[in-house]
Design a protein around this motif. Sequence first.
Motif, PDB file in Angstrom:
ATOM      1  N   CYS A  46       3.199  -4.577  -0.686  1.00  0.00           N
ATOM      2  CA  CYS A  46       2.424  -4.053   0.443  1.00  0.00           C
ATOM      3  C   CYS A  46       1.018  -3.703  -0.036  1.00  0.00           C
ATOM      4  CB  CYS A  46       3.076  -2.789   0.985  1.00  0.00           C
ATOM      5  SG  CYS A  46       4.809  -2.944   1.420  1.00  0.00           S
ATOM      6  N   THR A  47       0.037  -3.881   0.853  1.00  0.00           N
ATOM      7  CA  THR A  47      -1.342  -3.533   0.514  1.00  0.00           C
ATOM      8  C   THR A  47      -1.966  -2.725   1.639  1.00  0.00           C
ATOM      9  OG1 THR A  47      -2.299  -5.537   1.484  1.00  0.00           O
ATOM     10  CG2 THR A  47      -1.686  -5.645  -0.845  1.00  0.00           C
ATOM     11  N   ARG A  48      -3.035  -2.035   1.269  1.00  0.00           N
ATOM     12  CA  ARG A  48      -3.910  -1.377   2.244  1.00  0.00           C
ATOM     13  C   ARG A  48      -5.315  -1.459   1.686  1.00  0.00           C
ATOM     14  NH1 ARG A  48      -5.804   3.356   0.441  1.00  0.00           N
ATOM     15  NH2 ARG A  48      -4.576   4.597  -0.994  1.00  0.00           N
ATOM     16  N   PRO A  49      -6.329  -1.396   2.553  1.00  0.00           N
ATOM     17  CA  PRO A  49      -7.701  -1.419   2.044  1.00  0.00           C
ATOM     18  C   PRO A  49      -7.964  -0.215   1.134  1.00  0.00           C
ATOM     19  CG  PRO A  49      -7.660  -1.798   4.404  1.00  0.00           C
ATOM     20  CD  PRO A  49      -6.273  -1.375   4.015  1.00  0.00           C
ATOM     21  N   ARG A  50      -8.673  -0.450   0.068  1.00  0.00           N
ATOM     22  CA  ARG A  50      -9.053   0.637  -0.852  1.00  0.00           C
ATOM     23  C   ARG A  50     -10.026   1.557  -0.121  1.00  0.00           C
ATOM     24  NH1 ARG A  50      -8.431   1.036  -6.046  1.00  0.00           N
ATOM     25  NH2 ARG A  50      -7.936  -1.157  -6.340  1.00  0.00           N
ATOM     26  N   ASP A  51      -9.885   2.858  -0.292  1.00  0.00           N
ATOM     27  CA  ASP A  51     -10.781   3.830   0.338  1.00  0.00           C
ATOM     28  C   ASP A  51     -12.228   3.565  -0.091  1.00  0.00           C
ATOM     29  OD1 ASP A  51      -8.577   5.034   1.490  1.00  0.00           O
ATOM     30  OD2 ASP A  51      -8.394   6.551  -0.078  1.00  0.00           O
ATOM     31  N   PHE A  52     -13.121   3.546   0.867  1.00  0.00           N
ATOM     32  CA  PHE A  52     -14.559   3.392   0.633  1.00  0.00           C
ATOM     33  C   PHE A  52     -14.906   2.116  -0.131  1.00  0.00           C
ATOM     34  CE2 PHE A  52     -13.500   7.949   0.509  1.00  0.00           C
ATOM     35  CZ  PHE A  52     -14.046   8.303   1.725  1.00  0.00           C
ATOM     36  N   PHE A  84       4.506   5.445   4.076  1.00  0.00           N
ATOM     37  CA  PHE A  84       5.274   6.127   3.045  1.00  0.00           C
ATOM     38  C   PHE A  84       5.032   7.628   3.123  1.00  0.00           C
ATOM     39  CE2 PHE A  84       4.370   1.879   1.318  1.00  0.00           C
ATOM     40  CZ  PHE A  84       5.672   1.438   1.105  1.00  0.00           C
ATOM     41  N   GLY A  85       6.018   8.402   2.702  1.00  0.00           N
ATOM     42  CA  GLY A  85       5.943   9.859   2.774  1.00  0.00           C
ATOM     43  C   GLY A  85       4.794  10.475   2.003  1.00  0.00           C
ATOM     44  N   LEU A  86       4.451   9.906   0.847  1.00  0.00           N
ATOM     45  CA  LEU A  86       3.354  10.462   0.058  1.00  0.00           C
ATOM     46  C   LEU A  86       1.982  10.115   0.608  1.00  0.00           C
ATOM     47  CD1 LEU A  86       4.671   9.962  -3.586  1.00  0.00           C
ATOM     48  CD2 LEU A  86       4.528  12.087  -2.275  1.00  0.00           C
ATOM     49  N   GLU A  87       1.919   9.110   1.482  1.00  0.00           N
ATOM     50  CA  GLU A  87       0.650   8.674   2.074  1.00  0.00           C
ATOM     51  C   GLU A  87       0.845   8.416   3.569  1.00  0.00           C
ATOM     52  OE1 GLU A  87      -1.573   5.829  -0.735  1.00  0.00           O
ATOM     53  OE2 GLU A  87       0.556   5.448  -1.099  1.00  0.00           O
ATOM     54  N   PRO A  88       1.236   9.411   4.335  1.00  0.00           N
ATOM     55  CA  PRO A  88       1.613   9.163   5.737  1.00  0.00           C
ATOM     56  C   PRO A  88       0.475   8.681   6.628  1.00  0.00           C
ATOM     57  CG  PRO A  88       1.504  11.519   5.298  1.00  0.00           C
ATOM     58  CD  PRO A  88       1.354  10.821   3.986  1.00  0.00           C
ATOM     59  N   ARG A  89      -0.764   8.952   6.250  1.00  0.00           N
ATOM     60  CA  ARG A  89      -1.905   8.553   7.092  1.00  0.00           C
ATOM     61  C   ARG A  89      -2.549   7.252   6.644  1.00  0.00           C
ATOM     62  NH1 ARG A  89      -4.579  14.416   8.349  1.00  0.00           N
ATOM     63  NH2 ARG A  89      -2.648  15.255   9.168  1.00  0.00           N
ATOM     64  N   ARG A  90      -1.948   6.623   5.646  1.00  0.00           N
ATOM     65  CA  ARG A  90      -2.503   5.372   5.120  1.00  0.00           C
ATOM     66  C   ARG A  90      -1.439   4.283   5.185  1.00  0.00           C
ATOM     67  NH1 ARG A  90      -4.926   8.623   0.295  1.00  0.00           N
ATOM     68  NH2 ARG A  90      -7.039   8.928   1.024  1.00  0.00           N
ATOM     69  N   PRO A  91      -1.296   3.622   6.328  1.00  0.00           N
ATOM     70  CA  PRO A  91      -0.264   2.587   6.429  1.00  0.00           C
ATOM     71  C   PRO A  91      -0.593   1.375   5.560  1.00  0.00           C
ATOM     72  CG  PRO A  91      -1.597   2.637   8.411  1.00  0.00           C
ATOM     73  CD  PRO A  91      -2.045   3.795   7.567  1.00  0.00           C
ATOM     74  N   TYR A  92       0.448   0.791   5.035  1.00  0.00           N
ATOM     75  CA  TYR A  92       0.352  -0.433   4.237  1.00  0.00           C
ATOM     76  C   TYR A  92       0.807  -1.603   5.096  1.00  0.00           C
ATOM     77  CZ  TYR A  92      -0.165   2.034  -0.245  1.00  0.00           C
ATOM     78  OH  TYR A  92      -0.616   2.792  -1.288  1.00  0.00           O
ATOM     79  N   THR A  93       0.349  -2.791   4.752  1.00  0.00           N
ATOM     80  CA  THR A  93       0.772  -4.022   5.408  1.00  0.00           C
ATOM     81  C   THR A  93       1.634  -4.813   4.439  1.00  0.00           C
ATOM     82  OG1 THR A  93      -1.250  -4.114   6.724  1.00  0.00           O
ATOM     83  CG2 THR A  93      -0.010  -6.172   6.498  1.00  0.00           C
ATOM     84  N   VAL A  94       2.787  -5.267   4.909  1.00  0.00           N
ATOM     85  CA  VAL A  94       3.655  -6.104   4.081  1.00  0.00           C
ATOM     86  C   VAL A  94       2.963  -7.450   3.902  1.00  0.00           C
ATOM     87  CG1 VAL A  94       5.880  -7.289   3.950  1.00  0.00           C
ATOM     88  CG2 VAL A  94       5.757  -4.943   4.856  1.00  0.00           C
ATOM     89  N   ARG A  95       2.799  -7.867   2.665  1.00  0.00           N
ATOM     90  CA  ARG A  95       2.126  -9.133   2.369  1.00  0.00           C
ATOM     91  C   ARG A  95       3.089 -10.201   1.880  1.00  0.00           C
ATOM     92  NH1 ARG A  95      -3.269  -8.514   0.854  1.00  0.00           N
ATOM     93  NH2 ARG A  95      -3.265 -10.769   0.652  1.00  0.00           N
ATOM     94  N   ALA A  96       4.152  -9.793   1.157  1.00  0.00           N
ATOM     95  CA  ALA A  96       5.104 -10.762   0.622  1.00  0.00           C
ATOM     96  C   ALA A  96       6.437 -10.066   0.390  1.00  0.00           C
ATOM     97  CB  ALA A  96       4.589 -11.358  -0.681  1.00  0.00           C
ATOM     98  N   THR A  97       7.518 -10.833   0.530  1.00  0.00           N
ATOM     99  CA  THR A  97       8.860 -10.296   0.299  1.00  0.00           C
ATOM    100  C   THR A  97       9.649 -11.273  -0.574  1.00  0.00           C
ATOM    101  OG1 THR A  97       9.803 -11.320   2.270  1.00  0.00           O
ATOM    102  CG2 THR A  97       8.900  -9.104   2.529  1.00  0.00           C
ATOM    103  N   GLU A 117     -11.039  -5.486  -0.961  1.00  0.00           N
ATOM    104  CA  GLU A 117     -10.526  -4.696  -2.075  1.00  0.00           C
ATOM    105  C   GLU A 117      -9.311  -3.923  -1.592  1.00  0.00           C
ATOM    106  OE1 GLU A 117     -13.467  -2.295  -3.971  1.00  0.00           O
ATOM    107  OE2 GLU A 117     -14.842  -3.965  -4.212  1.00  0.00           O
ATOM    108  N   PHE A 118      -8.186  -4.079  -2.314  1.00  0.00           N
ATOM    109  CA  PHE A 118      -6.924  -3.521  -1.857  1.00  0.00           C
ATOM    110  C   PHE A 118      -6.275  -2.602  -2.883  1.00  0.00           C
ATOM    111  CE2 PHE A 118      -7.331  -7.636   0.276  1.00  0.00           C
ATOM    112  CZ  PHE A 118      -7.142  -7.267   1.587  1.00  0.00           C
ATOM    113  N   VAL A 119      -5.517  -1.658  -2.368  1.00  0.00           N
ATOM    114  CA  VAL A 119      -4.559  -0.869  -3.129  1.00  0.00           C
ATOM    115  C   VAL A 119      -3.220  -1.507  -2.805  1.00  0.00           C
ATOM    116  CG1 VAL A 119      -3.432   1.379  -3.275  1.00  0.00           C
ATOM    117  CG2 VAL A 119      -5.909   1.244  -2.964  1.00  0.00           C
TER     118      VAL A 119
END
Length: 113
Positions: free
Chosen positions: A41-47, A21-34, A52-54
């Motif tokens: 979409c989720t990505r691992p939470r920082d640190f 996404f444009g606001l988070e270009p260096r943090r790709p998300y993975t599609v989990r459900a449609t 734990e996911f965002v």
Amino acid sequence: MNATGSPTTPIPLDAGDRIRFGLEPRRPYTVRATSEHFVLCTRPRDFATQGEFVYTVIDWQNGIRGPVNVVAQSVDVSTDEQCRDLLHDLEAGRWEISHRNRVPLDILDRDQS
């Protein structure tokens, strides 16, 4: 941010695809459900520790994305089944994308699995 968007033509996405996404270009998300109108979409939470996911939910009809409207966005999206259940609740109208934390849909690119 109380963002508004405009209806967006859905792009084909499958579970396992990666999306940026444009606001988070260096943090790709993975599609989990449609579902028909939404993509979770989720990505691992920082640190964070393992599991734990965002998350963010794409809403094609309104051209927005963001978490659902629950206190502190505390929704468990650890399993694919929980992700599908959340989308089912969105489709049924039991939940909606947060008005305070939504942003316009800003897909940069995707990588298919």
